[in-house]
Design an enzyme around this catalytic site. Structure first.
Site, PDB file in Angstrom:
ATOM      1  N   CYS A 126      -5.196  -3.398   2.507  1.00 14.48           N
ATOM      2  CA  CYS A 126      -4.897  -3.447   3.936  1.00 14.48           C
ATOM      3  C   CYS A 126      -6.126  -3.667   4.830  1.00 14.48           C
ATOM      4  O   CYS A 126      -6.697  -4.731   4.849  1.00 14.48           O
ATOM      5  CB  CYS A 126      -4.100  -2.212   4.327  1.00 14.48           C
ATOM      6  N   GLU A 159       0.860  -1.192   0.000  1.00 15.93           N
ATOM      7  CA  GLU A 159       0.000   0.000   0.000  1.00 15.93           C
ATOM      8  C   GLU A 159       0.904   1.254   0.000  1.00 15.93           C
ATOM      9  O   GLU A 159       1.973   1.245   0.646  1.00 15.93           O
ATOM     10  CB  GLU A 159      -0.831  -0.048   1.293  1.00 15.93           C
ATOM     11  N   VAL A 193      -0.119  -2.492  10.629  1.00 15.52           N
ATOM     12  CA  VAL A 193       0.486  -2.184  11.931  1.00 15.52           C
ATOM     13  C   VAL A 193      -0.118  -3.053  13.041  1.00 15.52           C
ATOM     14  O   VAL A 193       0.541  -3.334  14.033  1.00 15.52           O
ATOM     15  CB  VAL A 193       0.357  -0.683  12.286  1.00 15.52           C
ATOM     16  N   LYS A 235      -9.617   2.392  -1.774  1.00 15.56           N
ATOM     17  CA  LYS A 235      -9.797   1.688  -0.494  1.00 15.56           C
ATOM     18  C   LYS A 235     -11.122   2.051   0.163  1.00 15.56           C
ATOM     19  O   LYS A 235     -11.429   3.231   0.386  1.00 15.56           O
ATOM     20  CB  LYS A 235      -8.631   2.030   0.428  1.00 15.56           C
TER      21      LYS A 235
HETATM   22  C1  ACM Z   1      -3.935  -0.109   7.111  1.00 16.15           C
HETATM   23  O1  ACM Z   1      -5.053  -0.193   6.610  1.00 16.15           O
HETATM   24  N1  ACM Z   1      -2.938   0.492   6.495  1.00 16.15           N
HETATM   25  C2  ACM Z   1      -3.689  -0.689   8.431  1.00 16.15           C
END
Ligand code: ACM
Length: 262
Positions: A142, A38, A169, A109
């Site tokens: 992510c 990402e 994370v 996203k």
């Molecule tokens: C994330 O969505 N970068 C944890």
């Protein structure tokens, strides 16, 4: 079909440097579908909307998409990679799918994580699936993993392989993707980054690595270390994702009871 990931440590704000580095490291790669992290050219921890806007790019006109297309053509591969997209007044945390002939698709996203909500608009594309020849590839980014609806939607739309650029994370995603793959009978290639960022007096973000390729049976074919760069390429048979029969009596997707799900 060969699929893989390149897990590395992007340097914040150094778009050209990160692009050059990826180009160098993929120079000998033989692969049908390779996933990058990402926001792999900008880094993740923006400190202001102005900074995010200055680093975001138009798709397909910006340097990142153009460079990825050249790389895909040179290496005769498909690439999925995350980048900050500028579209008029809005910024999106997006992923592109490119192939030897150019841009194939863009995903914005859906589920923004933490301070991303300060800089990016929630995605408006839905979850797309593209046929690249050897497989149908679905895109999510992510934190979308935290919502099982993301992977389910991609499976219902016919994805064989989920390409999943990430900057993880929280610790739970790598193991959870085993369940996402099992419950949808799909492959997933999660490409995370390594290293950490601590910018503008903000809380330090440490990225957990552990990029992986998981099969429809929930097997982890390859998983990277938490803190080391890794280019991994493995062989998969995407047909395994098309057989949704769990037993002679149970077809995974046909057996859903959506009338009871709302
Ligand atoms: C994330 O969505 N970068 C944890």
């Amino acid at each position: 079909m060969k699929v893989g990931y390149f897990q590395f440590n992007p340097v914040f704000g150094e778009v050209k440097r990160n692009l050059d580095y990826v180009g160098e490291r993929l120079a000998g790669a033989e692969c049908d579908l390779l996933v990058l992290p990402e926001l792999f050219t900008t880094g993740y921890q923006f400190v202001s909307a102005d900074e995010a806007r200055a680093l975001a790019e138009e798709i397909p006109g910006g340097p990142t998409t153009s460079r990825l297309i050249r790389l895909a053509a040179d290496r005769r591969m498909h690439l999925v990679a995350g980048l900050a997209e500028r579209a008029g007044d809005r910024l999106y945390n997006s992923a592109v799918l490119v192939g030897p002939k150019g841009l194939i698709g863009v995903y914005r996203k859906t589920h923004l994580f933490f301070e991303e909500t300060l800089f990016f608009a929630p995605g408006d594309t839905g979850f797309p699936v593209y046929d690249i020849g050897p497989a149908r590839v679905g895109l999510m980014v992510c934190f979308d993993w935290y919502y099982p609806e993301s992977a389910r939607t991609l499976a219902l739309k016919g994805a064989d392989v989920i390409a999943h650029p990430s900057n993880l994370v929280l610790p739970n995603c790598p193991d959870s993707m085993v369940t996402r793959c099992l419950e949808n009978r799909v492959f997933a290639v999660t490409c995370n980054r390594i290293g950490s960022e601590e910018r503008g007096g903000k809380k330090k973000l440490a990225y957990i690595g552990n990029s992986e390729v998981v099969t429809p049976k929930g097997e982890i074919i390859t998983r990277a270390k938490a803190d080391q760069e890794e280019l991994a390429i493995v062989e998969i048979d995407p047909k395994e994702a098309r057989n949704k029969k769990l037993t002679p009596y149970n077809d995974l997707l046909a057996g859903r009871r959506p009338e009871f799900y709302s």
